[in-house]
Design a protein around this motif. Structure first.
Motif, PDB file in Angstrom:
ATOM      1  N   LYS A 589       0.822  -1.211   0.000  1.00 64.03           N
ATOM      2  CA  LYS A 589       0.000   0.000   0.000  1.00 64.03           C
ATOM      3  C   LYS A 589       0.857   1.263   0.000  1.00 64.03           C
ATOM      4  N   ILE A 590       1.932   1.243   0.760  1.00 64.72           N
ATOM      5  CA  ILE A 590       2.751   2.444   0.947  1.00 64.72           C
ATOM      6  C   ILE A 590       3.960   2.418   0.018  1.00 64.72           C
ATOM      7  N   GLU A 594       8.992   7.227  -1.143  1.00 57.45           N
ATOM      8  CA  GLU A 594       8.546   8.621  -1.145  1.00 57.45           C
ATOM      9  C   GLU A 594       8.961   9.365   0.122  1.00 57.45           C
ATOM     10  N   PHE A 595       9.456   8.669   1.126  1.00 60.92           N
ATOM     11  CA  PHE A 595       9.869   9.321   2.375  1.00 60.92           C
ATOM     12  C   PHE A 595      10.996   8.502   2.991  1.00 60.92           C
ATOM     13  N   ILE A 623       1.446   3.209  11.338  1.00 61.52           N
ATOM     14  CA  ILE A 623       2.299   3.546  10.182  1.00 61.52           C
ATOM     15  C   ILE A 623       1.442   3.994   9.004  1.00 61.52           C
ATOM     16  N   ASP A 624       0.292   3.327   8.818  1.00 63.28           N
ATOM     17  CA  ASP A 624      -0.622   3.714   7.741  1.00 63.28           C
ATOM     18  C   ASP A 624      -1.141   5.139   7.963  1.00 63.28           C
ATOM     19  N   ILE A 630       1.492  12.243   6.058  1.00 65.59           N
ATOM     20  CA  ILE A 630       2.571  12.760   5.192  1.00 65.59           C
ATOM     21  C   ILE A 630       2.001  13.151   3.834  1.00 65.59           C
ATOM     22  N   LYS A 631       1.144  12.284   3.271  1.00 71.67           N
ATOM     23  CA  LYS A 631       0.552  12.595   1.976  1.00 71.67           C
ATOM     24  C   LYS A 631      -0.323  13.847   2.056  1.00 71.67           C
ATOM     25  N   GLU A 632      -1.040  13.975   3.188  1.00 73.75           N
ATOM     26  CA  GLU A 632      -1.892  15.159   3.349  1.00 73.75           C
ATOM     27  C   GLU A 632      -1.046  16.428   3.369  1.00 73.75           C
ATOM     28  N   ARG A 633       0.093  16.365   3.998  1.00 75.97           N
ATOM     29  CA  ARG A 633       0.963  17.557   4.047  1.00 75.97           C
ATOM     30  C   ARG A 633       1.569  17.844   2.676  1.00 75.97           C
ATOM     31  N   VAL A 634       1.911  16.756   1.970  1.00 73.48           N
ATOM     32  CA  VAL A 634       2.453  16.941   0.614  1.00 73.48           C
ATOM     33  C   VAL A 634       1.420  17.606  -0.282  1.00 73.48           C
TER      34      VAL A 634
END
Length: 754
Positions: A589-590, A594-595, A623-624, A630-634
């Motif tokens: 899923k992750i 990307e990080f 972790i999910d 993180i994606k929301e901040r990106v």
């Protein structure tokens, strides 16, 4: 001098009888056996006191005659009261009510007649006595009535003795010896009434008989014989001391007393004797307590240990572990050969064997089930909160020889039990303890049974608590399992895509077989190099098929590991294994590239006592969630260069890559594993923090991204593992979840202490 000595002996016997009767009665005034013994002791005391008064040096004939008749009236009731307590003691009083009515009626007639000249006509000098009774012809019937009922009582005791065994048999022999000794002493008062010149000196044996049999009788005939003999010895010593001091005073002070009080000097001696006789019981009790503290030290320690077990069994939450602990504790503390526990099964209408131990055999061959319709269960329900003893069952069978008692006896034998302790809850029999013989071959004392009954009451509460805890564990496991399936459900599309890719790759590689078939049809002869190339291509394709199948298997295994139903028992598990469960699924899923993903989990960390599936669900969600943050901040800022400014986001000139870190460590002198899951994602607003672990509350902007159950379930799982979870977050900068879990060593230490 002789009548004076006789007077002291009978006075002490009277006081001792009253004291022992009251002492037994005050132990439990509602106990029918205790009351029966008190009435008997009262009759013996009144009989002795009446004889004592007739020996007073200055007593008048009229007063002596009144007390002699009172003594005989009390003596008329003595055989009836003795027979009554014997029948109650042997548990055969229900079938002898008519017999006791006859005995009571005859005793009442003789007791009434004894208060008139019909029995005791007069008092005359005999031997060295100033006043001694002389009777009419009816006195012979008085003696016959006395002797007959006493013999009948001993007949029943002898029958009980013949069918008793082991320690009970020895104690029955002791009681028989004591009662025969006492009644022999009392019977020596009769010959002189009929002018047979036999002195009634042996009457002193009554006092010895009382002290040596009192506790053995009122404690259901199950007292340690050493205690009775010790008590008898102390009693004899104390009252020999009392008499010795009295006679010493007479020898030394008589001339002075005669000079001071003339012919009434004996009243001073009587007063001193009464004071000494009154203090004698207190001296006796003091010495007895010290002696019993030594003799019964082991028994009392066993009772204290059982009381400790009663207090601690409520800590058990696992039913099997609880029942095993109880049987092992009973074997070890009570020093018995076998212990078993049966619990009710309403569906089958039986009591099922749940735990049993018979060292060195771990699982003795016992009946697996006892039916509701069995004679044992019916008897327990009738008796209500009363233990059943094998000796009692044997006696009833010998006496009545009825089918029901025979069935109970046979059930006892199949259980190899000597004692059955029922366990009731709200008036219902929920189970029973089946206890075998003691290794010492001694019986179960009254105190043993009393302590075991208290333990049985605590066992019912502990079992109820363990069953409830087990049901709660099942509900928790279902909840956690549902959460895991929900998490997998959100990944269904992605996981399906991963599995489909594997199948597509295998299908493409398998297409090489069609190419190979066309080549073989178009060309018959191949050179050595062409053959070699075909073989190499085939091997390459087969290897790729194997790799794709392995990857597909890993995908399915990851799903199964996270989605399987939790086990009931916790086992020591390494944190690394738990994280493997979570990461095994998350990698589909992750996009970890990307990080920056950092794992700071040393291999040397102590293990956790827990369920890897449940704990895997915790870290899967954390972790999910961190990845979503993180994606929301990106998404909030295209180039990831930002800082918090007011309520909005502003970029800065320096770029940095998002961070997601899992760190674990243990502090010095601490038995808890500290785990932190931190990210540099969007963070949580202060308004959301108090509601973070509330069910169905979600901070995710899209309703399709979360159900609001994830963090609630995480908190429940951590608490289920006796741990704690907290969160620190700053909106726009990131979040850190902090978890504390006790190590397996710490949890095992708690169980041992419990």
């Amino acid at each position: 001098m002789v009548p004076l000595l006789y007077m002291y002996i009978m006075t002490i016997t009277a006081l001792g009888s009253y004291f022992l009767g009251l002492f037994v009665l005050f132990r439990n005034p509602k106990h029918v056996l205790y009351r029966a013994w008190f009435y008997f002791c009262f009759s013996v005391g009144t009989w002795s006191l009446g004889y004592s008064v007739t020996m007073f040096p200055d007593v008048t004939k009229e007063i002596a005659l009144v007390f002699s008749r009172i003594s005989h009236s009390s003596g008329a009731f003595m055989p009836f009261l003795f027979l009554r307590y014997v029948l109650i003691w042997l548990h055969i009083d229900d079938g002898k009510k008519f017999l006791m009515r006859i005995c009571c009626l005859l005793s009442l007639i003789l007791a009434t007649a004894s208060l008139t000249p019909l029995v005791v006509v007069d008092l005359v000098p005999k031997l060295f006595f100033k006043y001694y009774p002389t009777g009419r012809t009816i006195y012979g019937f008085y003696v016959m009535n006395f002797v007959s009922w006493v013999i009948l009582a001993h007949y029943y005791m002898i029958k009980a003795y013949k069918i008793s065994s082991g320690y009970s048999r020895n104690q029955m022999k002791y009681v028989l010896t004591g009662t025969m000794l006492g009644y022999f002493g009392g019977a020596t008062c009769f010959p002189l009434i009929f002018n047979i010149p036999i002195s009634p000196y042996p009457a002193v044996l009554i006092s010895i008989y009382l002290i040596t049999t009192s506790y053995a009788i009122f404690k259901y005939g199950l007292m340690d014989i050493r205690v009775a003999i010790t008590r008898a010895g102390i009693f004899a010593f104390v009252y020999a001391l009392v008499l010795g001091i009295t006679f010493l005073i007479i020898k030394i002070a008589k001339p002075y007393l005669v000079g001071a009080f003339s012919d009434r000097w004996w009243l001073v001696i009587l007063g001193i004797g009464m004071v000494l006789a009154g203090t004698g019981p207190f001296i006796y009790m003091r010495l007895k307590s010290h002696a019993e503290a030594i003799l019964l030290r082991e028994e009392r320690k066993r009772h204290q240990d059982l009381a400790h077990v009663s207090q601690n069994i409520l800590r058990f939450t696992n039913l099997d572990a609880l029942l095993k602990a109880i049987t092992h504790s009973l074997i070890k503390i009570m020093q018995i050969k076998l212990a078993a526990i049966y619990l009710v099964d309403e569906d089958k209408k039986v009591y099922s064997l749940k735990s049993a131990w018979q060292p060195p055999i771990k699982t003795p061959d016992l009946p697996k089930e006892i039916s509701f319709d069995s004679a044992l269960i019916k008897t327990l329900n009738v008796k209500k909160n009363k233990a059943l003893n094998l000796d009692e069952i044997r006696f009833h069978y010998q006496r009545h020889n009825v089918t029901g008692i025979l069935e109970v006896k046979q059930t006892f034998e199949s259980l190899r039990a000597h004692l059955v302790i029922p366990a009731y809850r709200a008036g219902k029999l929920v189970g029973f303890l089946s206890l075998g013989d003691k290794r010492s071959e001694r019986g179960y004392s009254y105190d043993d049974i009393e302590v075991l009954m208290v333990l049985a009451n605590h066992v019912t509460l502990a079992i109820e608590n363990a069953i409830f805890s087990g049901q709660e564990r099942e509900r928790q496991a279902i909840l956690f399992h549902s959460a895991s399936l929900a998490s997998l459900g959100t990944m269904a599309s992605m996981m399906g895509h991963q599995v489909n890719n594997r199948f597509q790759a295998v299908n493409n590689l398998a297409g090489f077989s069609e190419t190979l078939e066309l080549m073989l049809d178009s060309k018959k002869d191949f050179s050595l190099d062409e053959r070699k190339q075909l073989i190499e291509k085939s091997i390459t394709s087969l290897r790729r098929i194997s790799d794709e199948a392995t990857k597909g298997g890993e995908t399915v295994a990851s799903i199964r590991r996270l989605g399987k139903l939790s086990s009931e028992e916790f086992t020591p598990v390494a944190l690394g294994e738990v994280l493997d469960v979570a990461l095994g699924v998350l990698r589909y899923k992750i996009k970890f590239d990307e990080f920056d993903f950092n794992m700071e989990v040393p291999d040397t960390l102590p293990k956790i006592l827990g369920d890897s599936t449940q704990l895997g669900e915790v870290f899967f969600n954390l972790i999910d969630n961190a990845y979503d943050a993180i994606k929301e901040r990106v998404e909030a800022n295209d180039n990831l260069d930002y800082k918090l400014e007011g309520d909005g986001l502003a970029t800065d000139s320096q770029s940095r890559k998002p961070q997601l870190t899992v760190k674990a460590y243990i502090k010095r002198n601490d038995k808890h594993l500290h785990i932190e899951v931190s990210d540099t994602g969007m963070g949580i607003k202060d308004d959301f923090m108090p509601k973070l672990f509330v069910p169905f509350y979600t901070t995710k902007t899209s309703s399709g991204k979360g159900t609001g159950l994830g963090l609630h379930v995480i908190k429940r799982i951590i608490e289920f593992h006796k741990g704690k979870i907290s969160v620190e977050s700053k909106y726009g900068e990131g979040t850190t979840f902090k978890i504390e879990l006790p190590t397996a060593e710490a949890r095992e230490g708690e169980k041992t202490n419990a």
